[in-house]
Design a protein around this motif. Structure first.
Motif, short mmCIF file in Angstrom:
data_model
loop_
_atom_site.label_atom_id
_atom_site.label_comp_id
_atom_site.label_asym_id
_atom_site.label_seq_id
_atom_site.Cartn_x
_atom_site.Cartn_y
_atom_site.Cartn_z
N LEU A 133 61.07 -6.34 -8.63
CA LEU A 133 60.67 -5.01 -8.17
C LEU A 133 61.86 -4.06 -8.20
O LEU A 133 61.73 -2.91 -8.62
N GLY A 134 63.01 -4.53 -7.74
CA GLY A 134 64.20 -3.70 -7.80
C GLY A 134 64.59 -3.35 -9.22
O GLY A 134 65.01 -2.22 -9.50
N LEU A 135 64.42 -4.31 -10.13
CA LEU A 135 64.72 -4.05 -11.54
C LEU A 135 63.79 -2.98 -12.10
O LEU A 135 64.21 -2.10 -12.84
N GLY A 136 62.51 -3.08 -11.74
CA GLY A 136 61.56 -2.09 -12.21
C GLY A 136 61.90 -0.69 -11.73
O GLY A 136 61.88 0.27 -12.51
N PHE A 137 62.24 -0.57 -10.45
CA PHE A 137 62.65 0.74 -9.92
C PHE A 137 63.91 1.25 -10.63
O PHE A 137 64.03 2.43 -10.94
N GLY A 138 64.85 0.34 -10.85
CA GLY A 138 66.10 0.73 -11.52
C GLY A 138 65.86 1.26 -12.92
O GLY A 138 66.49 2.25 -13.34
N ARG A 139 64.95 0.62 -13.66
CA ARG A 139 64.66 1.09 -15.02
C ARG A 139 63.97 2.45 -15.00
O ARG A 139 64.17 3.27 -15.91
N LEU A 140 63.16 2.70 -13.99
CA LEU A 140 62.58 4.04 -13.86
C LEU A 140 63.67 5.07 -13.63
O LEU A 140 63.60 6.19 -14.13
N PRO A 168 62.85 10.72 -32.87
CA PRO A 168 62.12 10.09 -31.75
C PRO A 168 62.55 8.64 -31.57
O PRO A 168 62.89 7.94 -32.54
N ARG A 169 62.51 8.19 -30.31
CA ARG A 169 62.99 6.85 -29.98
C ARG A 169 62.01 6.11 -29.07
O ARG A 169 61.18 6.72 -28.40
N HIS A 170 62.16 4.79 -29.05
CA HIS A 170 61.39 3.97 -28.12
C HIS A 170 61.77 4.33 -26.67
O HIS A 170 62.96 4.42 -26.36
N PRO A 171 60.79 4.51 -25.79
CA PRO A 171 61.10 4.64 -24.35
C PRO A 171 61.36 3.25 -23.77
O PRO A 171 60.58 2.73 -22.97
N SER A 172 62.45 2.63 -24.19
CA SER A 172 62.71 1.22 -23.87
C SER A 172 62.90 1.00 -22.37
O SER A 172 62.71 -0.12 -21.88
N GLN A 173 63.29 2.06 -21.64
CA GLN A 173 63.41 1.89 -20.18
C GLN A 173 62.06 1.53 -19.57
O GLN A 173 61.99 0.76 -18.61
N LEU A 174 60.99 2.11 -20.11
CA LEU A 174 59.65 1.82 -19.59
C LEU A 174 59.21 0.42 -20.00
O LEU A 174 58.51 -0.26 -19.23
N TYR A 175 59.60 -0.02 -21.20
CA TYR A 175 59.32 -1.40 -21.58
C TYR A 175 59.97 -2.36 -20.59
O TYR A 175 59.36 -3.35 -20.15
N GLU A 176 61.22 -2.06 -20.24
CA GLU A 176 61.95 -2.93 -19.32
C GLU A 176 61.33 -2.88 -17.92
O GLU A 176 61.26 -3.90 -17.22
N ALA A 177 60.90 -1.69 -17.49
CA ALA A 177 60.27 -1.58 -16.17
C ALA A 177 59.01 -2.45 -16.10
O ALA A 177 58.75 -3.11 -15.09
N LEU A 219 64.92 -14.24 -21.38
CA LEU A 219 64.00 -14.13 -22.51
C LEU A 219 63.49 -12.70 -22.67
O LEU A 219 63.47 -12.15 -23.78
N VAL A 220 63.05 -12.10 -21.55
CA VAL A 220 62.51 -10.75 -21.60
C VAL A 220 63.58 -9.75 -22.06
O VAL A 220 63.32 -8.87 -22.89
N ARG A 221 64.78 -9.90 -21.53
CA ARG A 221 65.86 -8.95 -21.87
C ARG A 221 66.23 -9.06 -23.35
O ARG A 221 66.48 -8.04 -24.00
N ILE A 222 66.24 -10.27 -23.88
CA ILE A 222 66.55 -10.43 -25.30
C ILE A 222 65.52 -9.71 -26.16
O ILE A 222 65.86 -9.03 -27.14
N VAL A 223 64.24 -9.84 -25.79
CA VAL A 223 63.18 -9.18 -26.55
C VAL A 223 63.32 -7.67 -26.47
O VAL A 223 63.27 -6.96 -27.49
N VAL A 224 63.49 -7.14 -25.26
CA VAL A 224 63.53 -5.69 -25.08
C VAL A 224 64.75 -5.08 -25.77
O VAL A 224 64.68 -3.94 -26.27
N GLU A 225 65.83 -5.82 -25.84
CA GLU A 225 67.05 -5.28 -26.45
C GLU A 225 66.84 -4.96 -27.93
O GLU A 225 67.59 -4.16 -28.49
N TRP A 226 65.86 -5.57 -28.58
CA TRP A 226 65.59 -5.25 -29.98
C TRP A 226 65.02 -3.84 -30.12
O TRP A 226 65.03 -3.27 -31.22
#
Length: 266
Positions: A133-140, A168-177, A219-226
């Motif tokens: 939950l804290g990670l999600g808030f941080g990414r927002l 234009p770019r991926h809103p990767s912060q929202l993917y991470e959230a 695992l999730v972070r590795i995927v999102v970093e792409w």
């Protein structure tokens, strides 16, 4: 292409004192952890820790802030901060490393539990299932700041981020959230009770929640970093991986090793 919402990073200002969205996200994350840990303490009836939770939280808050900042300094921009040492303390400008914060929290929790003769693995099980939950808030907060944006793309939901050029770019912060925050919380919260069962299996000893978190987050972070733009001052490193991917690979290995050791010990 979507329009990036222009949100002032400062919520309100009282003279030189400014309340920022990024800081508020940290407060919301700490508050969520506090409430959910207290709920679990009542459910699993661990009164000994319940009497010390406020002091432990202080240790953990200091651990995540100090560890997160030092992790950013040493993992991402050591040369810059060596030349500008006073800026190490300018946390309001952003620049926190999750991996550093994770190390800081684990060290702070270990020190506290040893001093008060509490079982660290049991305490870790309670806290780690709330961390997403804290990670999600941080990414927002990252999204509102327009930082840590994604790579150039042509997907329909791409955005133009201020300071990121005309493409234009991926809103990767929202993917991470969604992945680091919502998905990880759902999974961990669903299995949080397993180490606390009256007859827990050897697969779910105390500490297994921490191990599972390390594996899943890695695992999730590795995927999102792409989808996330590599840090401009680092770029791609060995095997064309980002620093976040390399650190997350170490997390996965550490999680697997920890779970194996705890299961054998059990």
């Amino acid at each position: 292409m979507l329009t990036f919402p222009q949100i002032d990073p400062v919520i309100i200002a009282f003279g030189p004192l400014k309340v920022r969205w990024y800081g508020l996200m940290y407060v919301l994350g700490f508050a969520a952890t506090y409430l959910l840990v207290k709920y679990q303490l009542r459910r699993f009836r661990w009164q000994e820790l319940a009497e010390r939770i406020d002091n432990l939280n202080l240790y953990l808050i200091l651990g995540v802030i100090i560890g997160g900042r030092l992790g950013y300094v040493f993992f991402y921009q050591p040369a810059y901060f060596l030349a500008h040492p006073l800026e190490v303390f300018a946390t309001w400008q952003g620049g926190m490393s999750f991996h550093g914060g994770c190390i800081g929290v684990i060290l702070a929790g270990t020190i506290f539990c040893r001093y008060h003769q509490l079982n660290f693995w049991r305490a870790a099980d309670l806290y780690v299932v709330t961390i997403p939950l804290g990670l999600g808030f941080g990414r927002l907060g990252n999204f509102i700041n327009g930082e840590l944006y994604g790579r150039v793309t042509e997907v329909p939901w791409a955005m133009l981020f201020p300071g990121a050029g005309p493409l234009p770019r991926h809103p990767s912060q929202l993917y991470e959230a969604l992945l680091e925050g919502v998905l990880l919380f759902i999974i961990l919260w669903a299995v949080k009770h397993k180490p606390w069962q009256e007859a827990p299996s050897s697969l779910w000893p105390h500490g297994s929640m921490l191990a599972l978190f390390l594996i899943l987050y890695g695992l999730v972070r590795i995927v999102v970093e792409w989808f996330r733009e590599p840090d401009p001052y680092l770029g791609l490193l060995m095997f064309r991986m980002t620093m976040g991917q390399l650190l997350s690979t170490i997390m996965i290995i550490a999680g697997l090793a920890l779970w194996s050791l705890l299961a054998v010990k059990k």
